[in-house]
Design a protein around this motif. Sequence first.
Motif, mmCIF file in Angstrom:
data_model
loop_
_atom_site.group_PDB
_atom_site.id
_atom_site.type_symbol
_atom_site.label_atom_id
_atom_site.label_comp_id
_atom_site.label_asym_id
_atom_site.label_seq_id
_atom_site.Cartn_x
_atom_site.Cartn_y
_atom_site.Cartn_z
ATOM 1 N N GLY A 1 0.816 -0.949 0.085
ATOM 2 C CA GLY A 1 0.050 -0.090 -0.079
ATOM 3 C C GLY A 1 0.893 0.949 0.356
ATOM 4 O O GLY A 1 2.095 1.269 -0.803
ATOM 5 N N THR B 1 1.334 3.747 2.995
ATOM 6 C CA THR B 1 1.947 4.126 3.615
ATOM 7 C C THR B 1 3.053 3.835 4.267
ATOM 8 O O THR B 1 4.007 2.517 3.399
ATOM 9 N N ASP C 1 4.761 0.484 4.563
ATOM 10 C CA ASP C 1 4.075 -0.491 3.570
ATOM 11 C C ASP C 1 5.492 -0.335 2.306
ATOM 12 O O ASP C 1 6.061 -0.200 1.321
#
Length: 413
Positions: free
Chosen positions: A72, A74, A77
């Motif tokens: 993802g 963020t 991640d």
Amino acid sequence: MIERAELVSTGAELLSGRSVNTHARLLGERLRAVGIELVRDTTVPDGLAVIRDAVAAALQRVELVFVSGGLGPTVDDLTRDALAELLGCGIVTDAAALAEMTERMERAGRVMNAARRRQALVVEGAEVLLNRVGAAPGQRLTTADGKTVFLLPGPPNEFRYILGEYIEPWLRREQAGAGALRERLLLTQGIGESDIVQRFELAGFPPDGVMTAYCAGAGRVEVRLEPAGPEVADAVLDAAAEEAARLLVPYVYARERVALEDVIGRLLAERGQTLATAESCTGGMIGARLTAVPGSSVYYWGGVVAYADAVKAALLGVDEAVLRQEGAVSEPVAAQMADGVRQRLGADYGVSVTGIAGPGGGSAEKPVGLVYVGVADAAGVQVERFVYPGDRESIREATSRAALALLYRRLVS
Ligand code: ATP
Ligand code: MG
């Protein structure tokens, strides 16, 4: 032909108890179907070095590795960074993934920003598996020595999508002719592992060439028969499965992984028969399980949660004198509840439970965990008594399963 694979599950939430790792189960099941055994699942927190090292270790052991989560937008991640480092490649924006994400975002009335754009980053040289149900795409990477690493997003619906849409077709091509791992299943309910083993031992089961494996959980035991080697014929396995089923009458309810409530539903629907429930200590759990099955409205009329004695009397017609003399947790009350709900709801079968789930309310004569489950049909009522160990939740669980098991046995007897 690939024989073994490993999974690296990433995410601190899987270790801290905030999420349950459901990917290993799904992946293991799908891999078996193409003849691959999932031999290890390593769960690591979100950290570049731990992910990199876990994948490197897995690649030492097997030629196919799956990595889930951490794709993802963020800062935690880190899966693609870890893989880029491991494989010694860069990270690039994938144009197709970016276009697909931009288009879907516009359709949803949202705008692309730098954080979202990060989800289109992939390891250089990856085959990109576009994610039409989420954002970050999956990726297929090939190592210098020809091993394969699949990266999949962590959210379960996205994991499932990438697996089903791209990876399973890829696996079927790779494994053409491999066939599923051979096994025969017997799902049992209402008999414990040790009793199964006892029956098998007395009968000299299994025959040569067949191995048994057991998986107990949630009140059921799954018996798996596997060939000892490739030379063992399918017919030998089939014969062993028949013999095992005979030895375990009447506890085998299915030959595939299905829940008891599904099998009960199928039987009732086939026969055009109907069911009603009267629940005390389970407070509707049986009804919840029955109605979790799609199409259950065809055979499940409904139920009465008869917690108070007054409700047992008023709505189910349980005799108040019997309630007073025998107590609510008793065989005659279970019997009258089953028959009462069957008659009042006009169903073919009535199922009842009454018991003491605890932790309070027990006595020497009627301990916590004492339950009665009943099944009524036109021919009469059958009641079974159990004393379950454990806490309130496990007693309620066990009771709801026992009621379904009793109903099942009545249906097939
Ligand atoms: P996102 O774009 O949502 O950040 P991601 O690929 O980075 O996706 P994660 O951040 O690792 O994935 O996980 C996203 C969600 O998926 C979390 O809610 C997590 O609990 C869930 N999840 C991750 N791995 C698993 C797993 N093995 N089993 C079940 N749920 C999981
Ligand atoms: Mg994430």
